[in-house]
Design an enzyme around this catalytic site. Structure first.
Site, PDB file in Angstrom:
ATOM      1  N   HIS A 127       0.820  -1.222   0.000  1.00 14.59           N
ATOM      2  CA  HIS A 127       0.000   0.000   0.000  1.00 14.59           C
ATOM      3  C   HIS A 127       0.849   1.265   0.000  1.00 14.59           C
ATOM      4  O   HIS A 127       0.341   2.351   0.250  1.00 14.59           O
ATOM      5  CB  HIS A 127      -0.949   0.011   1.204  1.00 14.59           C
ATOM      6  CG  HIS A 127      -2.035  -1.016   1.112  1.00 14.59           C
ATOM      7  ND1 HIS A 127      -2.838  -1.362   2.171  1.00 14.59           N
ATOM      8  CD2 HIS A 127      -2.439  -1.794   0.072  1.00 14.59           C
ATOM      9  CE1 HIS A 127      -3.692  -2.300   1.801  1.00 14.59           C
ATOM     10  NE2 HIS A 127      -3.469  -2.580   0.526  1.00 14.59           N
ATOM     11  N   CYS A 135       3.825  13.889  -6.398  1.00 10.94           N
ATOM     12  CA  CYS A 135       3.197  15.152  -6.789  1.00 10.94           C
ATOM     13  C   CYS A 135       1.708  14.933  -7.015  1.00 10.94           C
ATOM     14  O   CYS A 135       1.307  14.001  -7.718  1.00 10.94           O
ATOM     15  CB  CYS A 135       3.849  15.682  -8.061  1.00 10.94           C
ATOM     16  SG  CYS A 135       3.127  17.239  -8.654  1.00 10.94           S
ATOM     17  N   CYS A 139       3.175  15.700 -12.192  1.00  6.37           N
ATOM     18  CA  CYS A 139       3.936  16.510 -13.140  1.00  6.37           C
ATOM     19  C   CYS A 139       5.066  15.740 -13.808  1.00  6.37           C
ATOM     20  O   CYS A 139       5.724  16.262 -14.704  1.00  6.37           O
ATOM     21  CB  CYS A 139       4.494  17.744 -12.433  1.00  6.37           C
ATOM     22  SG  CYS A 139       5.885  17.396 -11.310  1.00  6.37           S
ATOM     23  N   CYS A 170       7.736  20.961  -9.529  1.00  8.10           N
ATOM     24  CA  CYS A 170       6.799  21.985 -10.022  1.00  8.10           C
ATOM     25  C   CYS A 170       6.302  22.930  -8.940  1.00  8.10           C
ATOM     26  O   CYS A 170       5.654  23.934  -9.245  1.00  8.10           O
ATOM     27  CB  CYS A 170       5.612  21.334 -10.718  1.00  8.10           C
ATOM     28  SG  CYS A 170       4.475  20.462  -9.594  1.00  8.10           S
TER      29      CYS A 170
END
Length: 274
Positions: A127, A135, A139, A170
């Site tokens: 898991h 992210c 990204c 990002c």
């Protein structure tokens, strides 16, 4: 022969060892037991007032809709797991891993096996792990470690304050690399590499005719991933040691059923082996 003696016999006959661990493995380390809404609310009283259950909080939608709520929950758990000392049952398993070739398959995201001394390349976290991030906007940044990352959480409201963890590529919001309920945006790359290695190991044991004993600890039936793995891995040999305080039954009628908590059972087994 009682169940502990039967379990010890199965271990003595092993050529290799697979540890399959669920949430019950961490209870003796002081980690909360989320069995049902009452168990979760005892651990997190603020969520009782809000009427929120574990299944509702462990939903990735909150990172987009209410990131302070989401990181309040996961930020608190990240700090908790970092400060938790693995109980001595982990030490027993680590000693066994020096005696037999051994691997770990776990649904726990707490990183306790790594903290106890198990090498990263012998643990499969089906898991994911709270100690790794991804992210939210996907990204293209690969999953990265959460080292040095934290969230300031108000213990009364259980909400996190800005700045929240962000993507190093990002600058967008980060989230734990954990498979949550109804999670369509989880990045499985890190976990899949672990699972592929785990599968290759099991195949090599079968190809070499080596006898595998499976020790399953604290794995319930509500989310049966770990129990299924333990039963499949031990299907040919019947060498399954199931340690579970509430649900110890072995359905195929073989193996050993130990109705006890993890640390107590592992210590008792280790005594018999010596």
């Amino acid at each position: 022969m009682n169940e502990l003696d039967r379990a010890a016999e199965l271990l003595r006959g092993a050529d290799a060892l697979l540890v399959c661990a669920g949430a019950g493995m961490g209870v003796d380390s002081g980690l909360p037991d989320f069995r049902g809404p009452e168990g979760f609310w005892r651990a997190y009283p603020p969520y009782r007032a809000l009427g929120l259950r574990f299944e509702e909080l462990a939903d990735p939608v909150h990172f987009a809709d209410d990131p302070e709520l989401a990181w309040g929950f996961y930020g608190h758990r990240l700090d908790l797991y970092r400060s938790t000392v693995p109980h001595d049952g982990f030490g027993v398993l680590l000693a066994w891993a020096r005696r037999w070739p051994a691997r770990v398959f776990t649904s726990n995201v707490d990183g306790q096996f790594h903290r106890a001394g198990f090498a990263a390349d012998v643990v499969a976290e089906c898991h994911g792990s709270i100690h790794h991030l991804q992210c939210l906007d996907n990204c293209g940044q690969p999953v990265w470690p959460a080292d040095g990352v934290s969230a300031r959480v108000d213990p009364v409201t259980m909400r996190a304050a800005a700045p929240l963890p962000s993507c190093p590529a990002c600058g967008g919001l980060a989230r734990p690399n954990i498979l949550m309920f109804g999670d369509l945006s989880w990045d499985p790359a890190r976990t899949q590499a672990q699972l592929d290695s785990h599968t290759r190991w099991l195949r090599s044991l079968r190809a070499e005719g080596r006898r595998l004993t499976v020790v399953e600890i604290g794995a319930g039936t509500a989310v049966p991933t770990v129990r299924r793995q333990a039963e499949l891995a031990s299907a040919s040999s019947g060498a399954l040691v199931r340690i579970n305080l509430h649900e110890p039954e072995v359905r195929h009628g073989r193996g050993a059923e130990i109705a006890a908590r993890a640390a107590e059972a592992l210590r008792a087994l280790d005594e018999r082996l010596h």
